[in-house]
Design a protein around this motif. Structure first.
Motif, short mmCIF file in Angstrom:
data_model
loop_
_atom_site.label_atom_id
_atom_site.label_comp_id
_atom_site.label_asym_id
_atom_site.label_seq_id
_atom_site.Cartn_x
_atom_site.Cartn_y
_atom_site.Cartn_z
N LEU A 133 0.84 -1.20 0.00
CA LEU A 133 0.00 0.00 0.00
C LEU A 133 0.87 1.25 0.00
O LEU A 133 0.53 2.26 -0.60
N GLY A 134 1.99 1.15 0.73
CA GLY A 134 2.90 2.29 0.82
C GLY A 134 3.46 2.69 -0.53
O GLY A 134 3.62 3.87 -0.83
N THR A 135 3.73 1.69 -1.40
CA THR A 135 4.30 2.01 -2.71
C THR A 135 3.28 2.77 -3.56
O THR A 135 3.65 3.53 -4.45
N VAL A 136 1.98 2.53 -3.28
CA VAL A 136 0.95 3.25 -4.02
C VAL A 136 0.65 4.59 -3.36
O VAL A 136 -0.14 5.38 -3.85
N GLY A 137 1.28 4.80 -2.19
CA GLY A 137 1.11 6.08 -1.53
C GLY A 137 -0.01 6.10 -0.49
O GLY A 137 -0.46 7.15 -0.07
N ILE A 138 -0.47 4.90 -0.11
CA ILE A 138 -1.49 4.84 0.94
C ILE A 138 -0.78 4.66 2.28
O ILE A 138 0.11 3.83 2.41
N SER A 139 -1.20 5.43 3.25
CA SER A 139 -0.54 5.34 4.56
C SER A 139 -0.89 4.02 5.23
O SER A 139 -1.94 3.43 4.94
N PRO A 140 -0.03 3.52 6.13
CA PRO A 140 -0.23 2.19 6.75
C PRO A 140 -1.61 2.04 7.37
O PRO A 140 -2.12 2.95 8.01
N VAL A 141 -2.19 0.88 7.13
CA VAL A 141 -3.50 0.57 7.69
C VAL A 141 -3.30 -0.26 8.95
O VAL A 141 -2.55 -1.23 8.93
N PRO A 142 -3.94 0.10 10.06
CA PRO A 142 -3.71 -0.64 11.32
C PRO A 142 -4.47 -1.97 11.35
O PRO A 142 -5.40 -2.14 12.13
N TRP A 143 -4.05 -2.91 10.50
CA TRP A 143 -4.76 -4.19 10.38
C TRP A 143 -4.94 -4.90 11.71
O TRP A 143 -5.98 -5.50 11.97
N LEU A 144 -3.91 -4.87 12.52
CA LEU A 144 -3.96 -5.71 13.72
C LEU A 144 -4.24 -4.92 15.00
O LEU A 144 -4.00 -5.41 16.09
#
Lengths: 294, 427
Positions: A133-144
């Motif tokens: 996601l970071g490579t597409v420019g989306i900030s980290p998602v708090p999955w856990l």
């Protein structure tokens, strides 16, 4: 009767083991749910007290809610995906065996290994998913750590594990449908989508019913997935991850009985849960059976 | 594996017969393994509980009188031990380990264990830390556990980062600067200003559990009353919440700690054994860490005991074995071999422990952990303590994960803890 003793002997292992390791413990746990018992000391009869505690225990209801949400989030895509995959696979001409094995492998992989893998892939700060996601420019998602995303990850894990299993069952069902029915549909000008919804699904109904019941029983018993994903450690004896968002009912039972040494309460949890499973299986049965114009 | 059909059927029948037998005689079983001078003794522990080297030496040392068989039990140790003790019979080990966090829950069933005082522990108990010994003692003075190790806490910090931030980095100076939790958080605020993106603590739970451990009372008092809603717990709670509101909390509640420690996490408050975790998670930070006294005073986390179940086939010899394994001299060996931090203060002065530690840049860390170990307060831990503590820890993660309001979280934690206390027969 007696002259068949050899045959009875041959089938006896299952019954003996079932009696010793399933039948007796099940009823012993029912007896335990009316006691207060720490596993070693004396049992103290407390009547329905454990069930009263259960009724007013917010964590129990939270765990039921978690379980149901995870179950819905995993069962729907699992069964739908399995049906679609089975249909696709049914029309494949070559490499049938390879596809079958490839899709079934997730189910025979150790659940612990899969959970550890998912934990690494969805890790908040260093996981593969967030890196992509970071490579597409989306900030980290708090999955856990986000309460909803935790459930999504557990549901994804279960979908991953069980889609192939159900697909095999559906595939068997599809192969039992005579080709002439499909040919008739084609003659009447039905496209593949319409054929799927109006021919395949109605004929597959009993098999779908079977998988729905099995998936209900299986899906509600999610335990290892959250346990491994959010392994407790000595410093923090909590299970089910941040905010207990991944605390399923069975995990709560395990915590109560084996971590808190409250075996009576644990037994009460599983028996209350048993009732719930029965209710849900009946509801599902009704839903799937409905609309069957015989 | 090649198996003929007949062989398979025979095996199946045998297995069934065997399982039928185990079912038939499960639960019962006689209590004694014959007379009380058995020559074969079994010992249960889990990986890392004891030094395997010292255990092997014990086997040869007692070879002439006793054949000692040790097994390292994996999985949930307490659960397996409880099940075995409940079943009784000869499967019960003669010597078994019990984890520090579980010892309190075994005390109500002290009659399942031998009183070590009768076997001679009274004479040597002064060699071991009193607060540690007391935690394995019933109210009427029966001693069921022999202390193996302890987990005195300290503040671990990255000295180089402190330098970079223009803060003192010498252990004595840091300790003086971070005497109380508030001082420590003030230090953290400065650190964060100088080095954006760094955090002081990994999560609120670790601060809370250490802050609780710094006191002499916990969640349930000796008269079996719930006191988890009182000021001492509230203060520990508020301390943890303060770290969060100041933005010093990394909110790590998953396995990503391994990747964060030493990078975004510049300090860690933890027990002596925590050094190993840091070392294995961040080997490249070797030499950059230092330790100093815990803000607000020392606490203990973890550390285990050896016990002799009532079924022990030779109590005198078994006691000889455990007191040999856990003698101050052998504790020094265990520390060298497996980093097991001893519960016997005289070991702290032995060369095995007084040496410099490379991971801590040659710091003599015993100078921090030794005094901490001796200064840990004697506290009472009720059997249901850890069960009652659980909702507090869970609600702290709720604040971190969902942004729940700390005051609401406190209320929910207290009401759940009260209910668990009631369930466990605390009034």
């Amino acid at each position: 009767m007696l002259s068949y003793w050899r045959q009875y002997l041959a089938i006896s292992p299952f019954y003996l083991i079932f009696l010793g390791f399933s039948f007796v413990p099940v009823f012993y746990s029912l007896y335990l749910s009316f006691q207060r018992y720490d596993g070693l000391g004396t049992k103290q009869f407390v009547g329905l007290q454990q069930f009263e505690f259960l009724w007013s225990d917010p964590v129990f209801w939270l765990s039921i809610r978690n379980t149901l949400i995870i179950w819905v989030l995993s069962t729907v895509p699992t069964l739908f995906g399995a049906l679609v995959l089975a249909t696709l696979l049914h029309s494949v001409r070559r490499f049938k065996g390879f596809y079958r094995i490839a899709l079934y492998v997730p189910n025979v992989t150790s659940i612990v290994a899969v959970a550890i893998f998912f934990g690494a892939v969805f890790s908040n700060d260093f996981g593969l998913v967030n890196a992509i996601l970071g490579t597409v420019g989306i900030s980290p998602v708090p999955w856990l750590s986000d309460p909803w995303l935790i459930k999504v990850v557990i549901a994804l894990l279960m979908t991953w594990m069980w889609t192939g299993y159900n697909m095999i069952i559906y595939l068997a069902g599809l192969q039992a449908i005579p080709q002439s029915v499909y040919e008739a549909a084609r003659m009447d000008g039905a496209g593949p989508i319409r054929t799927f919804f109006q021919i395949t699904i109605p004929i597959m109904r009993p098999i779908i019913l079977f998988t729905v019941v099995i998936s209900t029983i299986n899906g509600l018993q999610s335990f290892s997935e959250p346990q491994v994903l959010f392994a407790s450690n000595a410093a923090n004896q909590n299970l089910g991850g941040p905010g207990q968002a991944g605390l399923t009912t069975l995990l709560y039972f395990y915590q109560s009985a084996f971590l808190d040494n409250d075996y009576g309460y644990g037994a009460a949890i599983v028996w209350a849960f048993f009732v719930l499973i029965i209710v849900l299986v009946v509801i599902n049965w009704r839903i799937v059976q409905r609309g069957r114009k015989s | 594996m090649d198996l003929s059909r007949r062989g398979f059927l025979q095996a199946a029948v045998f297995t069934a017969a065997a399982s039928g037998l185990t079912v038939a005689c499960g639960g019962g079983g006689s209590d004694s393994g014959g007379t009380k001078n058995g020559k074969n003794l079994t010992m249960w522990y889990w990986g890392g509980a004891l030094s395997d080297k010292v255990v092997a030496e014990a086997k040869t040392h007692f070879k002439s009188q006793i054949k000692l068989t040790s097994s390292s039990i994996g999985g949930d140790f307490k659960q397996k031990l409880t099940t075995t003790l409940a079943a009784g019979g000869s499967s019960v080990p003669d010597i078994t380990g019990i984890k520090g966090e579980d010892i309190a829950s075994f005390l109500p069933n002290a009659d399942r264990f031998l009183d070590l005082n009768d076997l001679g522990f009274k004479k040597i108990s002064s060699q071991y830390l009193e607060w540690k010994t007391k935690l394995a003692q019933t109210e009427d003075g029966k001693q069921i556990g022999f202390p193996i190790d302890i987990g005195p806490t300290a503040l671990f910090y990255r000295a180089d980062q402190f330098d970079k931030a223009g803060l003192p980095s010498d252990p004595a100076k840091v300790a003086a600067e971070a005497k109380s939790w508030d001082d420590y958080f003030a230090l953290g605020t400065e650190l964060k200003k100088a080095l954006p993106g760094t955090f002081l603590i990994n999560n609120m739970g670790s601060v809370f559990s250490i802050a609780v451990g710094q006191g002499t009372t916990r969640f349930i008092d000796q008269d079996n009353h719930f006191i988890g809603d009182q000021d001492h717990i509230r203060a520990a709670w508020d301390t943890a919440v303060r770290a969060y509101t100041l933005g010093l909390d990394a909110k790590i509640n998953d396995q990503s700690w391994n990747a964060a420690v030493g990078k975004s996490l510049t300090t860690e408050v933890g027990a002596a054994w925590h050094a190993l975790d840091i070392e294995s998670a961040a080997p490249d930070t070797k030499g950059k860490w230092r330790v100093c006294a815990t803000p607000g005073g020392p606490a203990n986390q973890g550390g285990s005991y050896l016990t002799l179940p009532k079924q022990c086939r030779n109590p005198e010899e078994a006691f000889k074995i455990i007191s040999w394994i856990l003698s101050p001299d052998n504790n020094a060996k265990s520390f060298t071999d497996a980093s097991i931090f001893p519960a016997s203060p005289e070991t702290y002065a032995m060369p095995a422990m007084t040496g410099p530690d490379d991971f801590f840049g040659g710091q003599k860390i015993i100078e921090v952990f030794g005094p901490a170990a001796e200064a840990i307060p004697v506290s009472y831990e009720a059997p249901a303590d850890s069960a009652v503590m659980a909702p507090f820890m869970a609600e702290l993660t709720s604040i971190e994960a969902k942004g729940k309001k700390p005051d609401d979280a406190w209320k929910d934690a207290v009401s759940q803890a009260k209910q668990i206390a009631r369930r466990q027969g605390v009034n």
